[in-house]
Motif scaffolding. Structure first.
Motif, PDB file in Angstrom:
ATOM      1  N   LEU A  76       3.553   8.797   2.612  1.00 55.09           N
ATOM      2  CA  LEU A  76       2.517   8.127   3.387  1.00 55.09           C
ATOM      3  C   LEU A  76       2.781   8.265   4.884  1.00 55.09           C
ATOM      4  O   LEU A  76       1.874   8.569   5.660  1.00 55.09           O
ATOM      5  CB  LEU A  76       2.410   6.658   3.004  1.00 55.09           C
ATOM      6  CG  LEU A  76       1.385   5.843   3.780  1.00 55.09           C
ATOM      7  CD1 LEU A  76      -0.020   6.362   3.517  1.00 55.09           C
ATOM      8  CD2 LEU A  76       1.484   4.375   3.416  1.00 55.09           C
ATOM      9  N   LYS A  77       4.028   8.086   5.301  1.00 50.50           N
ATOM     10  CA  LYS A  77       4.375   8.240   6.720  1.00 50.50           C
ATOM     11  C   LYS A  77       4.051   9.650   7.211  1.00 50.50           C
ATOM     12  O   LYS A  77       3.525   9.823   8.311  1.00 50.50           O
ATOM     13  CB  LYS A  77       5.870   7.960   6.934  1.00 50.50           C
ATOM     14  CG  LYS A  77       6.239   6.506   6.886  1.00 50.50           C
ATOM     15  CD  LYS A  77       7.731   6.338   7.091  1.00 50.50           C
ATOM     16  CE  LYS A  77       8.181   4.924   6.818  1.00 50.50           C
ATOM     17  NZ  LYS A  77       9.636   4.777   6.899  1.00 50.50           N
TER      18      LYS A  77
ATOM     19  N   SER B  52       0.816  -1.212   0.000  1.00 49.60           N
ATOM     20  CA  SER B  52       0.000   0.000   0.000  1.00 49.60           C
ATOM     21  C   SER B  52       0.852   1.266   0.000  1.00 49.60           C
ATOM     22  O   SER B  52       0.472   2.274  -0.590  1.00 49.60           O
ATOM     23  CB  SER B  52      -0.940   0.002   1.205  1.00 49.60           C
ATOM     24  OG  SER B  52      -0.202  -0.047   2.408  1.00 49.60           O
ATOM     25  N   SER B  53       2.006   1.226   0.627  1.00 51.91           N
ATOM     26  CA  SER B  53       2.824   2.436   0.725  1.00 51.91           C
ATOM     27  C   SER B  53       3.570   2.761  -0.560  1.00 51.91           C
ATOM     28  O   SER B  53       3.784   3.924  -0.887  1.00 51.91           O
ATOM     29  CB  SER B  53       3.808   2.317   1.886  1.00 51.91           C
ATOM     30  OG  SER B  53       4.655   1.206   1.688  1.00 51.91           O
TER      31      SER B  53
ATOM     32  N   LYS C  24       7.224   7.601  -2.086  1.00 53.01           N
ATOM     33  CA  LYS C  24       5.818   7.309  -1.780  1.00 53.01           C
ATOM     34  C   LYS C  24       5.659   6.858  -0.337  1.00 53.01           C
ATOM     35  O   LYS C  24       4.716   7.252   0.349  1.00 53.01           O
ATOM     36  CB  LYS C  24       5.287   6.224  -2.718  1.00 53.01           C
ATOM     37  CG  LYS C  24       5.085   6.680  -4.131  1.00 53.01           C
ATOM     38  CD  LYS C  24       4.631   5.512  -5.001  1.00 53.01           C
ATOM     39  CE  LYS C  24       4.557   5.880  -6.460  1.00 53.01           C
ATOM     40  NZ  LYS C  24       4.205   4.714  -7.292  1.00 53.01           N
ATOM     41  N   SER C  25       6.572   6.030   0.115  1.00 52.20           N
ATOM     42  CA  SER C  25       6.522   5.527   1.488  1.00 52.20           C
ATOM     43  C   SER C  25       6.691   6.668   2.492  1.00 52.20           C
ATOM     44  O   SER C  25       5.968   6.747   3.489  1.00 52.20           O
ATOM     45  CB  SER C  25       7.608   4.474   1.696  1.00 52.20           C
ATOM     46  OG  SER C  25       7.571   3.965   2.988  1.00 52.20           O
TER      47      SER C  25
ATOM     48  N   ARG D 274       1.824  11.746   5.949  1.00 49.81           N
ATOM     49  CA  ARG D 274       0.378  11.926   6.020  1.00 49.81           C
ATOM     50  C   ARG D 274      -0.196  11.280   7.288  1.00 49.81           C
ATOM     51  O   ARG D 274      -1.061  11.851   7.941  1.00 49.81           O
ATOM     52  CB  ARG D 274      -0.308  11.331   4.789  1.00 49.81           C
ATOM     53  CG  ARG D 274      -0.156  12.186   3.537  1.00 49.81           C
ATOM     54  CD  ARG D 274      -1.103  11.764   2.436  1.00 49.81           C
ATOM     55  NE  ARG D 274      -1.008  10.379   2.036  1.00 49.81           N
ATOM     56  CZ  ARG D 274      -0.191   9.899   1.101  1.00 49.81           C
ATOM     57  NH1 ARG D 274       0.622  10.719   0.465  1.00 49.81           N
ATOM     58  NH2 ARG D 274      -0.203   8.624   0.784  1.00 49.81           N
TER      59      ARG D 274
END
Length: 108
Positions: free
Chosen positions: A101-102, A40-41, A97-98, A104
């Protein structure tokens, strides 16, 4: 790594409920499922992050799927070289991207 272990343990527990303790037969299946599922990440599979290419699932190999029947070694070698050339870029995009995400998650 901890999140990967949690996912693997959850998958193993779920499969063991169905197979009643045949865990040695289920571990390879669970690992394969994990390695071939987009995360997902990063939206990439762990397999493609390591090898720079998509994998073929066992049924594609044993059942003579169109992907297997249309395999051309020279094209595959050329594609693999291109994928390996781009692998660092793909890994960097996955890292970005990872991290996004972290951040967010932290903001929430």
């Amino acid at each position: 790594m901890e999140s990967a272990n949690k996912v693997l343990l959850k998958g193993l527990k779920r499969r063991l409920e169905k197979t009643k303790g045949a865990w040695t037969e289920e571990v390879p299946r669970i690992l394969w499922a994990y390695h071939t599922t987009p995360q997902s990440s990063t939206k990439e599979t762990p397999f493609s992050s390591v090898y720079g290419t998509d994998n073929m699932i066992p049924v594609e190999i044993h059942e003579s799927s169109p992907r297997f029947q249309n395999f051309v070694a020279e094209e595959s070698d050329e594609g693999r070289r291109m994928n390996l050339d781009l692998l660092e870029e793909v890994r960097e995009q996955a890292r970005i991207k990872s991290e996004a995400l972290k951040r967010r998650v932290e903001l929430r």
